[in-house]
Design an enzyme around this catalytic site. Structure first.
Site: not given
Ligand code: NAD
Ligand code: DAU
Length: 361
Positions: A135-136, A160, A164
């Site tokens: 994810t960004d 989160y 990641k």
């Protein structure tokens, strides 16, 4: 026929990816390993299990179950792994961070170990790829200008995004330390069919339909860079086939929108479909509520590298694809009732058995 293993393929992006890849690559077979958490819905792809060519196999299992994963890899000998499985919702990570560490960090490490072992035992096949879908959000928050590039330093804000980020580091370490042919992609916010109705766009669509309040965090001016899920799937297929091991590719839609603008747009789209006007216009349902703690202000992706090096560009325009997404949710009320009612959890038990395993036939 060559087989790829997809993890987390019963979720939003994974299920779109599996449908997409089976449609564009008739010579491919997909094995989908998914633990079926609240976010996973095997019924999304159940019709594929009836395919007479058996190009799709669902396996109910956890990426943390190394023994199960090892057996599956030995049996299937996939030429590639696309790793979607994750806890993916920022708000849930704020209330229960450990599940995110368990799946996103420990689960990714265990999956890497199992895949590396299979790859070593097969004699390190040159064509094998491990694609880690990230994810960004690992880059943190932007001010009013600038974009995330592949060189932007990691600065995650939520449990989160921190989990990641940790998983991205593990994947890169596997490449540097063991020469394992892994690739990382970092993508912006997706929207489209089959997204679980806890994320902004499906939540707002459903609340508008049901005339419930529309909770907009803070001042509503946080910006996300939206990408239609099929564009993301096409980017992932491109990276899987043409990407260079050890590299990172940013993926984004070039569609920056403030949350409040997205919500207003959804209100307008649905008002047209549902024939609401005047005093019953849906904007009356908007409520500005307490902000998400650690809420990143703005994301924007520079997707120049994947465009230059691999030739991928998004095809879908935000306004058009958003209208199609609204139409999909309006046409799939049964799916919505199913995922919301817990009926799909009961379906897992009857269809796959409470203890897991491959689907009953
Ligand atoms: P999702 O929450 O809809 O689906 C996640 C899937 O993973 C579910 O099917 C779930 O059952 C499965 N899963 C969870 N824990 C598991 C475990 N321990 N073992 C096996 N399966 C497990 O997520 P999504 O939105 O489809 O996102 C997929 C991936 O893409 C995630 O890794 C996420 O970080 C990344 N991503 C998402 C977005 C987005 O906008 N949704 C954007 C960029 C990147
Ligand atoms: O950027 C990629 C990420 O996009 C993915 O890695 C995540 O898995 C995915 O969930 C998504 O994260 P966000 O936190 O950006 O998505 P979400 O849909 O939860 O929220 C989008 C924006 O809308 C965010 O600024 C918070 C805001 N929001 C969200 C909800 C659910 C609201 O204002 N109200 C809401 O009720």
């Amino acid at each position: 026929m060559q087989t790829i293993l997809v993890t987390g393929g019963a979720g939003f992006i994974g299920s779109n990816f599996i449908r997409h890849i089976l449609a564009i690559r008739p010579e491919w077979r997909v094995v989908n390993l998914d633990a079926l958490t609240y976010a996973g819905n095997a019924a999304n792809l159940a019709d594929l299990e009836a395919d007479r060519q058996k190009r799709y196999r669902f396996v109910h299992g956890d990426i943390n179950d190394s023994e199960r994963v090892g057996r599956l890899l030995a049996e299937e000998q996939p030429v590639g792994v696309v790793h979607f499985a994750a806890e993916s919702h920022v708000d849930r990570s704020i209330h229960g961070p450990l599940a995110f560490v368990q799946t996103n960090v420990t689960g990714t490490a265990r999956l890497l170990m199992a895949c590396q072992q299979m790859w070593e035992e097969a004699g390190r096949p040159a064509a094998f790829r491990f694609l880690h879908v990230s994810t960004d959000e690992v880059y943190g928050s932007l001010g009013p200008t600038g974009h995330f590039t592949e060189e932007t330093a990691y600065d995650p804000s939520s449990p989160y995004s921190a989990s990641k980020a940790a998983s991205d580091h593990l994947v890169r370490a596997w490449h540097r330390t063991y020469g394992f042919p892994a690739i990382v992609t970092n993508c912006s916010n997706n929207y489209g069919p089959y997204q679980f109705p806890e994320k902004l766009i499906p939540l707002m669509i459903l609340n508008i339909i049901e005339e419930k309040e529309l909770p907009v965090y803070g001042d509503g001016r946080n910006v996300r860079d939206w990408l239609y899920v099929i564009d993301h799937c096409e980017a992932l297929a491109t990276v899987l086939e043409k990407g260079c091991p050890g590299e990172t590719y940013n993926i984004g839609g070039g569609a920056e929108r403030a949350n409040i603008d997205v919500v207003q747009q959804l209100c307008a789209l649905l008002d047209e479909c549902l024939g609401r006007s005047g005093a019953s216009r849906s904007e009356r349902l908007i409520r500005f509520v307490t902000d998400r703690p650690g809420h990143d202000r703005r994301y924007a992706i520079d997707a120049g590298k994947i465009g230059r090096e691999l030739g991928w560009r998004p095809r879908f325009q935000f306004e058009t694809a958003l209208a199609e997404t609204v139409a999909w949710y309006l046409a799939h009320r049964q799916w919505i009732d199913f995922v919301r009612s817990g009926e799909y959890l009961r379906w897992i038990d009857t269809h796959y058995g409470a203890t897991g395993g491959t689907a009953k036939r």
